[in-house]
Design a protein around this motif. Structure first.
Motif, PDB file in Angstrom:
ATOM      1  N   GLY A 244       1.970  -0.153 -16.410  1.00 31.13           N
ATOM      2  CA  GLY A 244       1.979   1.095 -15.660  1.00 31.13           C
ATOM      3  C   GLY A 244       2.486   0.876 -14.253  1.00 31.13           C
ATOM      4  N   LEU A 245       3.214   1.858 -13.731  1.00 30.99           N
ATOM      5  CA  LEU A 245       3.746   1.778 -12.373  1.00 30.99           C
ATOM      6  C   LEU A 245       3.634   3.152 -11.716  1.00 30.99           C
ATOM      7  N   VAL A 246       3.017   3.191 -10.530  1.00 34.60           N
ATOM      8  CA  VAL A 246       3.024   4.405  -9.710  1.00 34.60           C
ATOM      9  C   VAL A 246       4.023   4.181  -8.582  1.00 34.60           C
ATOM     10  N   LEU A 247       5.027   5.040  -8.531  1.00 33.24           N
ATOM     11  CA  LEU A 247       6.062   4.963  -7.510  1.00 33.24           C
ATOM     12  C   LEU A 247       5.861   6.137  -6.556  1.00 33.24           C
ATOM     13  N   VAL A 248       5.511   5.835  -5.307  1.00 35.09           N
ATOM     14  CA  VAL A 248       5.197   6.863  -4.310  1.00 35.09           C
ATOM     15  C   VAL A 248       6.412   7.080  -3.423  1.00 35.09           C
ATOM     16  N   MET A 249       6.975   8.294  -3.471  1.00 36.38           N
ATOM     17  CA  MET A 249       8.123   8.643  -2.646  1.00 36.38           C
ATOM     18  C   MET A 249       7.657   9.354  -1.374  1.00 36.38           C
ATOM     19  N   LEU A 250       8.355   9.105  -0.272  1.00 38.74           N
ATOM     20  CA  LEU A 250       7.959   9.618   1.032  1.00 38.74           C
ATOM     21  C   LEU A 250       8.875  10.747   1.499  1.00 38.74           C
ATOM     22  N   LEU A 251       8.421  11.472   2.497  1.00 30.87           N
ATOM     23  CA  LEU A 251       9.199  12.520   3.129  1.00 30.87           C
ATOM     24  C   LEU A 251      10.027  11.931   4.269  1.00 30.87           C
ATOM     25  N   PRO A 252      11.075  12.639   4.728  1.00 33.07           N
ATOM     26  CA  PRO A 252      11.885  12.120   5.839  1.00 33.07           C
ATOM     27  C   PRO A 252      11.033  11.762   7.056  1.00 33.07           C
ATOM     28  N   ASP A 253      11.282  10.578   7.590  1.00 31.29           N
ATOM     29  CA  ASP A 253      10.615  10.038   8.781  1.00 31.29           C
ATOM     30  C   ASP A 253       9.155   9.676   8.554  1.00 31.29           C
ATOM     31  N   GLN A 254       8.639   9.833   7.364  1.00 33.26           N
ATOM     32  CA  GLN A 254       7.246   9.496   7.115  1.00 33.26           C
ATOM     33  C   GLN A 254       7.061   7.983   7.169  1.00 33.26           C
ATOM     34  N   ASP A 255       5.961   7.534   7.734  1.00 33.25           N
ATOM     35  CA  ASP A 255       5.698   6.102   7.900  1.00 33.25           C
ATOM     36  C   ASP A 255       4.383   5.742   7.217  1.00 33.25           C
ATOM     37  N   VAL A 256       4.488   5.099   6.073  1.00 32.11           N
ATOM     38  CA  VAL A 256       3.310   4.564   5.374  1.00 32.11           C
ATOM     39  C   VAL A 256       3.526   3.056   5.308  1.00 32.11           C
ATOM     40  N   PRO A 257       3.079   2.332   6.327  1.00 33.55           N
ATOM     41  CA  PRO A 257       3.452   0.923   6.451  1.00 33.55           C
ATOM     42  C   PRO A 257       2.713  -0.024   5.533  1.00 33.55           C
ATOM     43  N   SER A 258       1.591   0.410   4.931  1.00 30.56           N
ATOM     44  CA  SER A 258       0.837  -0.527   4.108  1.00 30.56           C
ATOM     45  C   SER A 258       0.052   0.212   3.039  1.00 30.56           C
ATOM     46  N   LEU A 259      -0.416  -0.563   2.077  1.00 31.76           N
ATOM     47  CA  LEU A 259      -1.141  -0.039   0.930  1.00 31.76           C
ATOM     48  C   LEU A 259      -2.409  -0.861   0.737  1.00 31.76           C
ATOM     49  N   ASP A 260      -3.546  -0.180   0.654  1.00 31.47           N
ATOM     50  CA  ASP A 260      -4.826  -0.854   0.436  1.00 31.47           C
ATOM     51  C   ASP A 260      -5.328  -0.469  -0.951  1.00 31.47           C
ATOM     52  N   ALA A 261      -5.087  -1.341  -1.929  1.00 28.36           N
ATOM     53  CA  ALA A 261      -5.460  -1.060  -3.322  1.00 28.36           C
ATOM     54  C   ALA A 261      -5.996  -2.325  -3.967  1.00 28.36           C
ATOM     55  N   PRO A 262      -7.177  -2.764  -3.559  1.00 28.55           N
ATOM     56  CA  PRO A 262      -7.701  -4.045  -4.063  1.00 28.55           C
ATOM     57  C   PRO A 262      -8.102  -4.016  -5.527  1.00 28.55           C
ATOM     58  N   GLN A 263      -8.426  -2.838  -6.068  1.00 25.45           N
ATOM     59  CA  GLN A 263      -8.879  -2.745  -7.458  1.00 25.45           C
ATOM     60  C   GLN A 263      -8.023  -1.724  -8.189  1.00 25.45           C
ATOM     61  N   ARG A 264      -7.253  -2.214  -9.156  1.00 29.72           N
ATOM     62  CA  ARG A 264      -6.378  -1.349  -9.939  1.00 29.72           C
ATOM     63  C   ARG A 264      -6.582  -1.649 -11.413  1.00 29.72           C
ATOM     64  N   PRO A 265      -6.213  -0.713 -12.297  1.00 28.58           N
ATOM     65  CA  PRO A 265      -6.282  -1.017 -13.731  1.00 28.58           C
ATOM     66  C   PRO A 265      -5.400  -2.223 -14.060  1.00 28.58           C
ATOM     67  N   PRO A 266      -5.758  -3.000 -15.069  1.00 27.79           N
ATOM     68  CA  PRO A 266      -4.926  -4.151 -15.447  1.00 27.79           C
ATOM     69  C   PRO A 266      -3.495  -3.712 -15.774  1.00 27.79           C
ATOM     70  N   LYS A 267      -2.548  -4.568 -15.447  1.00 29.53           N
ATOM     71  CA  LYS A 267      -1.129  -4.342 -15.745  1.00 29.53           C
ATOM     72  C   LYS A 267      -0.598  -3.060 -15.098  1.00 29.53           C
ATOM     73  N   THR A 268      -1.158  -2.698 -13.945  1.00 32.22           N
ATOM     74  CA  THR A 268      -0.732  -1.494 -13.239  1.00 32.22           C
ATOM     75  C   THR A 268      -0.303  -1.867 -11.829  1.00 32.22           C
ATOM     76  N   ASP A 269       0.843  -1.354 -11.405  1.00 32.98           N
ATOM     77  CA  ASP A 269       1.396  -1.669 -10.099  1.00 32.98           C
ATOM     78  C   ASP A 269       1.641  -0.402  -9.299  1.00 32.98           C
ATOM     79  N   ILE A 270       1.687  -0.548  -7.991  1.00 37.91           N
ATOM     80  CA  ILE A 270       1.926   0.563  -7.082  1.00 37.91           C
ATOM     81  C   ILE A 270       3.003   0.132  -6.096  1.00 37.91           C
TER      82      ILE A 270
END
Length: 308
Positions: free
Chosen positions: A127-153
């Motif tokens: 599984g893969l969650v692909l998060v798309m951003l809006l123009p000029d939006q700044d999301v510099p990091s991701l805090d996801a320590p616990q995810r389902p197995p075989k799942t990426d973000i």
């Protein structure tokens, strides 16, 4: 990578961005099937994409922000995703009753059940969650320590998306064009590839027939990336790319200012404890010992969370 789109007019802007990314990587082996309905427990489930490389099948959930929110994105074990200030992330499909984590888990299971029924073979679906951003939006990091197995973000980044598949290209192939054709055909979508198995075989780089074309497993070099592509590598399309996005690592030379660019990109990509071969693949070529040592020094904590 061969792009197959069911009903293109119904793609969301975020899904259109994914489709565009796939067209930027024609030399990357694989097949991407977008916007499909998969039978699921007497009904059907909409999947944003099923993407195959020779080594992996991935169920993809593409999510976009409705409004601009800056800051780190926090993914709790349960419930809606949050921003680091405690607000609920204003992402489509993210509220008190739905969240991208549960959605990608359900999509992955639905895809697994149907793929196994269509092929008659046990199948591992990532599984893969692909998060798309809006123009000029700044999301510099991701805090996801616990995810389902075989799942990426992955937070919007074209280079990390390519690397997600490229990093496993050394593994033994698990998917063939014949097996993928059974899945596509079972969904009534054979017309998307013209019903010609060689089209799928060529996209995967299979060379079993005399008229099939081999596709090399390689990253797109700098001279083949348009200005628009480079802008898309960052946080929003159509904007001049920040300096740290402007030079792919394949052009980094040890002992130059480009090392700073490599360091910024690795901080953003969050690749941890890379081995020599992983660093070589990341750079798009064989690293010199000096450059490899530098890249290894600047690897830090994850920004994007990629499983093995």
């Amino acid at each position: 990578m061969l792009l197959l789109i069911n009903n293109p007019s119904s793609l969301s802007p975020a899904e259109e961005r994914l489709a565009e990314w796939i067209t930027w990587s024609p030399a990357q082996p694989g097949v991407a099937l977008l916007n499909i309905q998969v039978p699921d427990r007497g009904s059907s489930r909409q999947l944003d994409a099923l993407i195959w490389s020779p080594q992996r099948c991935v169920a993809v959930e593409v999510k976009g922000f409705r409004t601009r929110q800056d800051g780190a994105l926090v993914v709790p074990p349960n419930g809606p995703w949050l921003m680091d200030d405690g607000r609920t992330a204003d992402i489509y499909g993210n509220d008190d009753t739905h969240d991208p984590t549960s959605q990608v888990r359900d999509s992955t299971m639905a895809a697994k059940h149907w793929v196994e029924k269509a092929t008659g073979l046990r199948s591992l679906i990532h599984g893969l969650v692909l998060v798309m951003l809006l123009p000029d939006q700044d999301v510099p990091s991701l805090d996801a320590p616990q995810r389902p197995p075989k799942t990426d973000i992955i937070i919007e980044d074209f280079d990390v998306f390519r690397y997600y598949f490229h990093r496993i290209s050394h593994e033994e192939p698990a998917w063939t064009s014949t097996r993928i054709a059974r899945v596509v055909d079972s969904l009534g979508l054979a017309h998307l590839y013209g019903g010609h198995p060689d089209a799928l075989a060529a996209a995967l780089g299979e060379t079993t027939g005399p008229n099939r074309t081999s596709i090399r497993h390689e990253l797109v070099p700098l001279h083949r990336l348009s200005r628009r592509t480079l802008a898309g590598n960052g946080r929003a399309q159509g904007l001049d790319p920040p300096v740290e996005h402007a030079v792919p690592l394949g052009r980094v030379q040890a002992g130059t200012a480009a090392e700073l660019i490599a360091e910024q990109r690795l901080h953003r990509h969050g690749l941890v404890q890379c081995g020599h071969h992983q660093l070589d693949r990341l750079a798009g070529r064989r690293c010199s010992p000096g450059l490899r040592a530098h890249l290894a020094r600047v690897v830090v904590q994850p920004v994007h969370h990629l499983s093995e």
